[in-house]
Write an enzyme that holds these catalytic residues in place. Structure first.
Site, PDB file in Angstrom:
ATOM      1  CE  LYS A   1      55.983  44.186  34.561  1.00 20.93           C
ATOM      2  NZ  LYS A   1      56.114  42.974  35.371  1.00 20.93           N
ATOM      3  CB  ILE A   2      57.157  48.726  25.955  1.00 16.80           C
ATOM      4  CG1 ILE A   2      57.333  48.552  24.446  1.00 16.80           C
ATOM      5  CG2 ILE A   2      57.639  50.100  26.384  1.00 16.80           C
ATOM      6  CD1 ILE A   2      56.378  47.616  23.799  1.00 16.80           C
TER       7      ILE A   2
ATOM      8  CB  SER B   1      12.132  21.099  54.603  1.00 14.90           C
ATOM      9  OG  SER B   1      11.530  20.736  55.821  1.00 14.90           O
TER      10      SER B   1
ATOM     11  N   GLY C   1      44.684  41.589  40.126  1.00 15.68           N
ATOM     12  CA  GLY C   1      44.796  40.754  38.953  1.00 15.68           C
ATOM     13  C   GLY C   1      44.480  39.316  39.248  1.00 15.68           C
TER      14      GLY C   1
ATOM     15  CG  ASP D   1      53.892  39.428  39.293  1.00 15.44           C
ATOM     16  OD1 ASP D   1      53.777  40.149  40.297  1.00 15.44           O
ATOM     17  OD2 ASP D   1      54.172  38.217  39.329  1.00 15.44           O
TER      18      ASP D   1
ATOM     19  CB  SER E   1       5.906   9.975  57.722  1.00 14.39           C
ATOM     20  OG  SER E   1       6.603  10.719  56.753  1.00 14.39           O
TER      21      SER E   1
ATOM     22  N   GLY F   1      13.993   9.521  59.213  1.00 12.88           N
ATOM     23  CA  GLY F   1      13.876   8.543  60.290  1.00 12.88           C
ATOM     24  C   GLY F   1      13.574   9.162  61.649  1.00 12.88           C
TER      25      GLY F   1
END
Lengths: 283, 643
Positions: free
Chosen positions: B169-170, B544, B116, B37, B477, B473
């Site tokens: 907007k001055i 992994s 913006g 704005d 391994s 699980g």
């Protein structure tokens, strides 16, 4: 253009026969000289193009030795899809958008050059130069890849593709000036000539062949007209003009107070119509 | 153009002159940025309207839309002219970068209208990357906001040297000089270190056109230029031709066997036939034979021209190489420090492999270290382990190959890069090289007499990594242990790296966040690489969970040195087994970031071996793997195996 040729497996340049396509083709000849452009050119033919456009297309391809593919939606032809019975919206969808998707899929093109410019229409102002399309040829304006500097991310997965718009930052004035400067051949329809036209909804429509159904009371009259933009003849309005040289065309353009796409009837169909067509896969 | 100019244009001679002057006009690319704005779109609409670039039909269409969506009552809402996309028109905000074009008698302009919105900062960086000047809008009623600081920071980060501070907007502040001066003073305080060469503050009202094109009587206390006057006259130093010659080769032009040219755009410097040029990466040099274009050969070419060069000698050059002046070479390194803007919802994790596109070169790379993150609001340096969307940091990059570059501050084309995801292909970030890291150029590989092949030959095996991945699980391994026993009984030399065991030692400093998981795998991948170098068959049993890291490990090793084994078990089965009682604790939330429960597992798409543990016993699975190794030549084939 060189980025595309180097990074994609199977690029194609869409060739619409219009002035922007003529400029884009000229740039391709320059970019790869002394080689020929390392990709084919493709025209999506709705079967409703001006006769002079097709003639110009074939002459150009022969003169430059281009590999030109012409694609038409065969299903649309069988069903006699035309702008009168089906309305411009349905017609464009089937004969242009669907036809384009068919052709891209059929040939497995992973990149397609288009001649669109950002100054033509509001939704085009936000296009990327490399615009990503999903495997279904969809465009998501909220999820575009950021495009910084001149570094284009050209990576796609199988089935996905990129639309490339090398003329993005050109304006209509730039196009005409470049045509003038480089003496680029363009379709004679851009120059004013006596042509048979009828008036519809305040716009001049050219009677290019006998397929145009005349409304009761309509009688074609001869007028000196030319076209600012070229598409399907029943959907492209002519402007009254005497300008028959490049210089006079540019002069007319400079005083024109109507934007070039206003002659395109499809843009006015509904609010945000171009953006909607693009999301569906139109260029 | 005004009416008189138009009539003149109809005169052909005047027209030709007009076109000539149009052609000679310089081009200024600028962006507008500000907060929601602040009136950016209105300002651009005003520029187009005042410079007569709105056509009648477009104006009629805006008038119609102003009634429907407009926010300015009965007046024409000029913002509607530039807010292109339907969705944002309905929300009343700009969401992407839009490019607009206008021309005055002195210059041509391309405007990037950037958002913006906080979450769309990446689009602003996009607009800024191709601009020479930035117009930063400030709402006179609100003064400097957090986003003003953010936008100014990004503008300076991307190396823009010219800034206009448009106090808009001055009119709503009674055209007050005090308000204006206070804002300018505040701005100058925080922007002092941004290296702007020009900073022009202008009080204006986009809605009413005060000080945009025409000077305003209501602002008679302001003596500076109007916005358009300033844009027309500001001197932008664009002379890249005086810098050393650089050409990034985009495409090798080879129409037939007799012609071999190198096509690219000259990013800086000039070149002429006879000049000695060097391929930055290989250090090979040659002389320029000709500068070839469609319109004939050139005697000289300058920065910004797209050309094709042919050389006197046949030297190896391909896409991505940089041709440069022999006496002023770019840096060549596989490590550099850079400033990085992160643009993805997916965090930046150091160690993760990504692609970097710099010039016409795309290489695998990873961030080795985030030196510090910069808070874009306070500009403070803060420590960071990862980077989120819209965050900015100084980082070190390591690349898998050496590339040629210059610091971004010296040459944007040679120092800018984008970061791309290897899987999704999305653009993740944008970076700017600060400088190369010398370490990379000074640490040379030691050439050793005993090498991988000698070591492996002595053991009668082909070294390889057997990478077991799967849920906790799943039985990784157990199966890996059995495979190792079988290999040992066949007199092979092996080593087993187990996830739990490695975390007790080498990786005991790492936790289970995504960033730590990535580092965990990176270290294991590096260790297994050394073990393969030692000639060992290396078994890696790690959950992994991420594809990207497994891919990284694969790429670290030679072709066929990486065998991915997917130990496939449905989550429900693994959870039911729950050998270590971990799933139960993860379900209660006692263990965080547990794979399968509160952290994702990305199953492999193309593993070399899949073990379905619901159908296969661990013993059978181990046999299946050893068989795979025999049939793929990992074990000496002249020994008869009985397994």
């Amino acid at each position: 253009m060189r980025e595309v040729a180097a990074e994609f497996k199977n690029p194609v340049m869409l060739y619409s026969i219009g002035k922007d396509s003529s400029v884009m083709l000229h740039l391709a000849l320059k970019a790869f000289a002394p080689s020929k452009p390392p990709f084919p050119f493709m025209h999506v033919n709705t079967t409703w193009k001006f006769g002079e456009m097709i003639k110009f297309r074939d002459e150009t391809a022969a003169r430059l030795g281009l590999n030109l593919i012409s694609h038409t939606n065969a299903e649309g032809v069988v069903n006699n899809v035309n702008p009168f019975d089906h309305g411009s919206n349905v017609f464009t969808n089937i004969m242009k958008t669907d036809a384009l998707k068919q052709a891209l899929t059929e040939h497995g093109f992973d990149a397609a050059f288009g001649g669109a410019r950002r100054d033509e229409e509001k939704s085009r102002a936000k296009e990327r130069i490399f615009s990503f399309r999903t495997a279904n040829h969809g465009w998501d304006p909220k999820n575009q890849r950021p495009e910084l500097w001149n570094l284009y991310n050209a990576r796609v997965k199988p089935g996905e593709s990129i639309r490339v718009f090398p003329l993005s930052n050109w304006t209509e004035l730039d196009i005409w000036q470049y045509i003038l400067l480089e003496k680029i051949p363009i379709v004679p329809l851009y120059f004013a000539k006596m042509r048979p036209v009828v008036q519809r909804g305040g716009q001049w429509i050219m009677v290019d062949d006998e397929r145009l159904p005349l409304n009761p009371g309509e009688v074609p009259e001869m007028k000196s007209v030319r076209f600012r933009t070229l598409g399907d003849y029943p959907l492209t309005a002519a402007v009254e003009s005497e300008a028959d040289t490049l210089e006079t065309i540019v002069a007319e353009m400079l005083v024109a107070r109507t934007s070039e796409r206003s002659g395109r009837l499809i843009d006015h169909d509904e609010a945000g119509s171009m953006e909607k067509k693009k999301r569906e896969g139109y260029f | 153009m005004n009416a008189i100019a138009m009539e003149e244009a109809l005169d052909t001679k005047a027209l030709v002159e007009y076109l000539a002057s149009h052609e000679q006009k310089s081009l200024l690319r600028f962006l507008t940025c500000g907060s929601v704005d602040d009136g950016k779109s209105t300002l651009i609409g005003r520029l187009l309207y005042d410079t007569k670039l709105i056509f009648e039909d477009q104006l009629a269409s805006i008038e119609k839309d102003s009634k429907k969506h407009g926010t300015v009552g009965d007046d024409i809402d000029l913002a509607l002219l530039v807010d292109g996309l339907q969705a944002e028109r309905e929300q009343g905000i700009t969401i992407d970068v839009a490019y607009r074009f206008f021309t005055t008698d002195k210059r041509k302009f391309i405007v990037a209208d950037t958002p913006g919105h906080e979450q769309y900062t990446r689009n602003m960086a996009t607009g800024a990357s191709n601009s020479d000047l930035a117009v930063i809008l400030i709402d006179a009623r609100k003064g400097i906001l957090t986003q003003t600081r953010r936008h100014s920071f990004i503008v300076s980060l991307l190396g823009i040297k010219h800034v206009v501070l448009a106090v808009n907007k001055i009119d709503l502040m009674d055209y007050s000089q005090d308000v204006f001066e206070k804002i300018v003073a505040d701005y100058k305080t925080f922007a002092a270190d941004f290296g702007f060469e020009t900073l022009q503050a202008i009080p204006l009202s986009a809605r009413y056109g005060d000080n945009v094109l025409t000077r305003s009587e209501k602002l008679d206390w302001y003596k500076g230029p109007t916005l358009v006057e300033h844009l027309e006259s500001v001197q932008i130093d664009q002379d890249q031709s005086e810098k050393p010659f650089r050409l990034q080769v985009q495409w090798v032009n080879r129409p037939d066997l007799n012609f071999r040219g190198f096509s690219g755009t000259i990013s800086s410097g000039t070149v002429k036939p006879g000049d000695e040029v060097l391929v930055a990466g290989s250090g090979k040099s040659s002389k320029v034979k000709a500068i070839v274009t469609y319109d004939g050969d050139l005697a000289r070419a300058f920065a910004g021209q797209a050309v094709t060069l042919t050389l006197e000698d046949e030297i190896d050059i391909s896409r991505g190489d940089v041709l440069c002046a022999i006496d002023a070479r770019p840096e060549v390194s596989d490590q550099f420090q850079a400033r990085l803007i992160w643009m993805s919802e997916q965090d930046l994790i150091p160690g993760r492999t990504v692609l970097v596109k710099i010039g016409a070169r795309t290489v695998s790379a990873s961030v080795t270290e985030i030196k510090y993150q910069t808070d874009v609001n306070t500009f403070a340096h803060i420590a960071a382990k990862t980077l989120k969307l819209n965050e900015v940091a100084v980082v070190n990059f390591a690349l898998q190959e050496t590339v040629a570059f210059d610091p971004y501050a010296e040459n944007h084309d040679m120092g800018a890069f984008i970061v791309i995801d290897r899987v999704s292909n999305l653009t993740l970030g944008a970076g700017m090289v600060d400088h190369g890291l010398r370490r990379a150029t000074n640490v040379h590989w030691q050439a050793l007499d005993v090498n991988k092949a000698t070591r492996a030959g002595a053991k009668g095996q082909k070294p390889v990594v057997l990478w077991f991945t799967g849920l906790s699980g799943a039985g990784k391994s157990t199966i890996a242990n059995l495979v190792e026993k079988k290999l040992l009984s066949l007199n092979h030399h092996t080593y087993l790296l187990d996830g739990d065991n490695v975390r007790h030692g080498l990786n005991k400093d790492l936790g289970f966040t995504d960033a730590d998981r990535v580092e965990n795998i990176r270290r294991v991948a590096e260790v297994s690489k050394l073990m393969v170098d030692a000639g060992l068959i290396t078994l890696v049993s790690f959950i992994s969970p991420f594809r990207a890291e497994r891919q990284m490990a694969r790429e670290l090793l030679g072709p066929s040195e990486f065998v991915e084994i997917y130990v496939s078990t449905p989550l429900s089965v693994a959870e039911q087994r729950d050998v270590k009682g971990l799933y139960a604790r993860a379900r209660t939330g006692e263990i965080k970031n547990f794979t399968g429960i509160s952290s994702p597992y990305e199953f492999p798409e193309n593993p070399e071996v899949i073990v379905e543990t619901t159908e296969t016993s661990p013993e059978v699975a181990a046999t299946q793997i050893v068989n795979f190794m025999i049939s793929n030549g990992y074990l000496d084939s002249d020994i008869e195996y009985i397994i």
